[in-house]
Structures are given as C-alpha cells and as structure tokens.
Design a protein around this motif. Structure first.
Motif, PDB file in Angstrom:
ATOM      1  N   ASP A   1       0.860  -1.183   0.000  1.00 29.70           N
ATOM      2  CA  ASP A   1       0.000   0.000   0.000  1.00 29.70           C
ATOM      3  C   ASP A   1       0.900   1.237   0.000  1.00 29.70           C
ATOM      4  OD1 ASP A   1      -1.909   1.919   0.245  1.00 29.70           O
ATOM      5  OD2 ASP A   1      -2.655   1.303   2.197  1.00 29.70           O
ATOM      6  N   LEU A   2       1.205   1.756  -1.185  1.00 25.10           N
ATOM      7  CA  LEU A   2       2.142   2.873  -1.303  1.00 25.10           C
ATOM      8  C   LEU A   2       1.584   4.159  -0.713  1.00 25.10           C
ATOM      9  CD1 LEU A   2       3.547   2.295  -4.892  1.00 25.10           C
ATOM     10  CD2 LEU A   2       4.494   1.562  -2.698  1.00 25.10           C
ATOM     11  N   GLU A   3       0.277   4.227  -0.524  1.00 27.12           N
ATOM     12  CA  GLU A   3      -0.329   5.435   0.021  1.00 27.12           C
ATOM     13  C   GLU A   3      -0.060   5.576   1.516  1.00 27.12           C
ATOM     14  OE1 GLU A   3      -4.697   7.676   0.146  1.00 27.12           O
ATOM     15  OE2 GLU A   3      -4.431   5.824  -0.982  1.00 27.12           O
ATOM     16  N   SER A   4       0.064   4.433   2.212  1.00 28.67           N
ATOM     17  CA  SER A   4       0.273   4.487   3.659  1.00 28.67           C
ATOM     18  C   SER A   4       1.677   4.057   4.075  1.00 28.67           C
ATOM     19  CB  SER A   4      -0.757   3.601   4.375  1.00 28.67           C
ATOM     20  OG  SER A   4      -0.634   2.250   3.938  1.00 28.67           O
ATOM     21  N   THR A   5       2.429   3.473   3.147  1.00 26.41           N
ATOM     22  CA  THR A   5       3.791   3.049   3.451  1.00 26.41           C
ATOM     23  C   THR A   5       4.734   4.248   3.437  1.00 26.41           C
ATOM     24  OG1 THR A   5       3.402   0.888   2.448  1.00 26.41           O
ATOM     25  CG2 THR A   5       5.688   1.547   2.728  1.00 26.41           C
ATOM     26  N   THR A   6       5.574   4.351   4.449  1.00 25.24           N
ATOM     27  CA  THR A   6       6.521   5.467   4.484  1.00 25.24           C
ATOM     28  C   THR A   6       7.707   5.165   3.581  1.00 25.24           C
ATOM     29  OG1 THR A   6       7.784   4.563   6.345  1.00 25.24           O
ATOM     30  CG2 THR A   6       5.873   5.956   6.871  1.00 25.24           C
ATOM     31  N   LEU A   7       8.405   6.230   3.192  1.00 27.53           N
ATOM     32  CA  LEU A   7       9.581   6.077   2.344  1.00 27.53           C
ATOM     33  C   LEU A   7      10.677   5.294   3.066  1.00 27.53           C
ATOM     34  CD1 LEU A   7      10.704   6.829  -0.415  1.00 27.53           C
ATOM     35  CD2 LEU A   7      11.611   8.927   0.577  1.00 27.53           C
ATOM     36  N   ALA A   8      10.759   5.456   4.383  1.00 25.47           N
ATOM     37  CA  ALA A   8      11.757   4.724   5.168  1.00 25.47           C
ATOM     38  C   ALA A   8      11.503   3.219   5.104  1.00 25.47           C
ATOM     39  CB  ALA A   8      11.734   5.211   6.617  1.00 25.47           C
ATOM     40  N   ASN A   9      10.230   2.813   5.221  1.00 27.64           N
ATOM     41  CA  ASN A   9       9.899   1.388   5.132  1.00 27.64           C
ATOM     42  C   ASN A   9      10.191   0.836   3.740  1.00 27.64           C
ATOM     43  OD1 ASN A   9       9.012   1.283   7.781  1.00 27.64           O
ATOM     44  ND2 ASN A   9       6.880   1.668   7.264  1.00 27.64           N
ATOM     45  N   LEU A  10       9.908   1.643   2.736  1.00 25.72           N
ATOM     46  CA  LEU A  10      10.152   1.225   1.358  1.00 25.72           C
ATOM     47  C   LEU A  10      11.652   1.043   1.122  1.00 25.72           C
ATOM     48  CD1 LEU A  10       8.186   0.731  -1.005  1.00 25.72           C
ATOM     49  CD2 LEU A  10       8.838   2.956  -1.888  1.00 25.72           C
ATOM     50  N   TYR A  11      12.431   1.959   1.639  1.00 30.31           N
ATOM     51  CA  TYR A  11      13.889   1.856   1.503  1.00 30.31           C
ATOM     52  C   TYR A  11      14.416   0.632   2.250  1.00 30.31           C
ATOM     53  CZ  TYR A  11      18.824   3.129   1.490  1.00 30.31           C
ATOM     54  OH  TYR A  11      20.175   3.126   1.316  1.00 30.31           O
ATOM     55  N   GLY A  12      13.824   0.349   3.414  1.00 27.47           N
ATOM     56  CA  GLY A  12      14.234  -0.825   4.171  1.00 27.47           C
ATOM     57  C   GLY A  12      13.962  -2.111   3.404  1.00 27.47           C
ATOM     58  N   THR A  13      12.809  -2.182   2.736  1.00 26.92           N
ATOM     59  CA  THR A  13      12.487  -3.349   1.914  1.00 26.92           C
ATOM     60  C   THR A  13      13.482  -3.493   0.777  1.00 26.92           C
ATOM     61  OG1 THR A  13      10.139  -3.082   2.422  1.00 26.92           O
ATOM     62  CG2 THR A  13      10.695  -4.439   0.516  1.00 26.92           C
ATOM     63  N   ARG A  14      13.805  -2.366   0.174  1.00 34.20           N
ATOM     64  CA  ARG A  14      14.775  -2.364  -0.933  1.00 34.20           C
ATOM     65  C   ARG A  14      16.144  -2.843  -0.453  1.00 34.20           C
ATOM     66  NH1 ARG A  14      19.853   0.022  -1.915  1.00 34.20           N
ATOM     67  NH2 ARG A  14      20.126   0.440  -4.137  1.00 34.20           N
ATOM     68  N   ALA A  15      16.571  -2.369   0.723  1.00 35.64           N
ATOM     69  CA  ALA A  15      17.874  -2.750   1.253  1.00 35.64           C
ATOM     70  C   ALA A  15      17.935  -4.240   1.580  1.00 35.64           C
ATOM     71  CB  ALA A  15      18.187  -1.920   2.500  1.00 35.64           C
ATOM     72  N   SER A  16      16.836  -4.799   2.110  1.00 39.98           N
ATOM     73  CA  SER A  16      16.812  -6.215   2.471  1.00 39.98           C
ATOM     74  C   SER A  16      16.870  -7.118   1.247  1.00 39.98           C
ATOM     75  CB  SER A  16      15.557  -6.522   3.301  1.00 39.98           C
ATOM     76  OG  SER A  16      14.386  -6.365   2.505  1.00 39.98           O
ATOM     77  N   GLN A  17      16.399  -6.625   0.099  1.00 42.25           N
ATOM     78  CA  GLN A  17      16.377  -7.425  -1.129  1.00 42.25           C
ATOM     79  C   GLN A  17      17.611  -7.203  -2.001  1.00 42.25           C
ATOM     80  OE1 GLN A  17      14.004  -9.726  -1.928  1.00 42.25           O
ATOM     81  NE2 GLN A  17      13.157  -9.322   0.108  1.00 42.25           N
ATOM     82  N   GLU A  18      18.467  -6.266  -1.602  1.00 37.31           N
ATOM     83  CA  GLU A  18      19.609  -5.906  -2.451  1.00 37.31           C
ATOM     84  C   GLU A  18      20.546  -7.078  -2.727  1.00 37.31           C
ATOM     85  OE1 GLU A  18      22.774  -2.235  -2.954  1.00 37.31           O
ATOM     86  OE2 GLU A  18      21.812  -2.591  -1.022  1.00 37.31           O
ATOM     87  N   PRO A  19      20.912  -7.930  -1.721  1.00 34.13           N
ATOM     88  CA  PRO A  19      21.796  -9.069  -2.020  1.00 34.13           C
ATOM     89  C   PRO A  19      21.223  -9.992  -3.083  1.00 34.13           C
ATOM     90  CG  PRO A  19      21.648  -8.706   0.348  1.00 34.13           C
ATOM     91  CD  PRO A  19      20.609  -7.824  -0.280  1.00 34.13           C
ATOM     92  N   LEU A  20      19.898 -10.242  -3.037  1.00 33.40           N
ATOM     93  CA  LEU A  20      19.259 -11.116  -4.023  1.00 33.40           C
ATOM     94  C   LEU A  20      19.321 -10.502  -5.415  1.00 33.40           C
ATOM     95  CD1 LEU A  20      17.602 -13.618  -4.727  1.00 33.40           C
ATOM     96  CD2 LEU A  20      15.548 -12.351  -4.101  1.00 33.40           C
TER      97      LEU A  20
END
Length: 235
Positions: free
Chosen positions: A167-186
C-alpha cells in the motif's frame, strides 16, 4: 465511540484540541482555527501575521562631545529577566500559537513545513500551498512512486511486486527503503547470474561478426583471382 464520531472529533476539534486540517476543507478549517485560538487568548491570533513578541527598551540620545559624535536614540531588545508580567504573557503567546497549529496539521502536510520557524511562517506557507494555483504538497504515495521509478532496471521485477502488493499510500519512504535494502543481495546475485550469459552472448556476437568479415574477405580474394586468371587465359 463510533468511526463517525471519531471523524467528527478530528475534523471539528474541541475546546482543548484544535480541528485537524483537511486540505479539501482549508477555508472552513481556517475559520475554525481562528475561533479556537481566540478562545485561548484574544490577542493570540495576531501572531498568525506577526513575528514573535520581543520587549524593547529605549536607549536615550547621547549628545556629542569634543571627542565623540552624537548617538541618536534607538530601541534595543530588553533582557527577559527585566520583563514585566504583561510582557511575558504576550511573549508566550507566539510559541503557544505555533504549538497549536502544529497539533492541527497532519504529518503528511507538516513534512513540507519543516523550514517554518514561527506561527506566522506556518500560517503563510499553508495559505500559499493550499490557496495558491499550484499545490506543492507531496504525499507519501508520490514520494514512493518517485523512489521506485528511480531504481535501475535490475530492480524491475521487485518494483512491480512492491507496486502490486504494498500500500504505497500508507507506506513510508523509510519502510520502502528498508524493503529495498533487504532485497539488495538477491538482486545483485540475479544481476551477476544474468551478466554471465549476456557476456558470453556478446562475445559470441563479436565472433560471428569476425567470421562474416573473414568470409567477405575470402570471397573478394577469390573473385580477384578468377578475374586475374580469366585475363591470362584470354591472352
């Protein structure tokens, strides 16, 4: 308390809590906010249009002497310890006005008001943003979409998944960046695995180009030999 009563409390406010700002109802909110502030103190609304109060004291004129020039009278800020009770009361209204405005402004709007230091700055910027021809407030969804679009092509699969399932409307940019960082190795691993075959394919294409050039050269050489031999036979 029902959902409707909660919404009413948030949008209208109470005697101790100002009405929460709703962008689409900015004109009505301004009226309610002014009425609320006047109920706190009859002079507090002046700080919606004026800077914080500072008590001044007059420094008398100093006449010229044989060795010094005249110094005209002027005002300078009085030290707070020398203020009287009335001056302290008025001085405290400006920061109080700012605090009440901040309480009434939701987070998604307040993020664009970080540089406002006084209640006058807040009030002026709100009017500029919500009454101007261009609405400059950027909401979480807009920030999130800009962030996802800025990712490189190897993130495309993950980007599409996040746009579909989050839900991009309620998700903060910090949470989105955290998701991106966790998937970076893959993503890096996938990029490397794709990079190998692609590199081989590129080398293969280069080899084919060399083969084509060699065949063209051979054909040209053969044609020249035939032409040369034909001339000798005719002679």
């Amino acid at each position: 308390m029902t959902a409707n009563s909660n919404f009413s409390f948030m949008s209208i406010g109470s005697q101790t809590k100002p009405a929460t700002l709703v962008c689409e109802e900015f004109q009505q909110w301004k009226i309610r906010m002014v009425n609320f502030l006047e109920g706190i103190h009859p002079r507090i609304t002046k700080f919606l249009h004026k800077p914080p109060y500072v008590s001044l004291q007059l420094v008398p004129r100093v006449p010229a002497t044989a060795t010094t020039d005249e110094v005209s009278k002027y005002f300078k800020p009085k030290q707070r310890k020398g203020w009287n009770e009335g001056e302290r009361e008025i001085a405290d209204l400006a920061p109080k006005c700012k605090r009440l405005l901040i309480i009434a402004i939701p987070n998604d709007i307040f993020d664009s008001l970080d540089n406002c230091n006084t209640s006058m700055d807040l009030w002026s910027e709100l009017q500029r943003q919500l009454e101007g021809g261009i609405k400059v407030i950027i909401f979480d969804e807009d920030n999130n979409m800009l962030f996802l679009k800025s990712l490189e092509s190897e993130w495309l699969h993950l980007t599409m998944s996040m746009r579909t399932h989050m839900d991009l409307e309620s998700t903060t940019l910090a949470n989105l960046y955290g998701t991106r960082a966790s998937q970076e190795p893959l993503v890096i691993q996938m990029k490397r695995s794709i990079g190998g075959p692609l590199a081989l394919l590129a080398e293969g294409r280069k080899g084919k180009k060399k083969e084509v050039k060699t065949e063209v050269k051979k054909k040209k050489k053969k044609d020249l030999m035939i032409e040369s031999g034909g001339e000798e036979m005719s002679s």
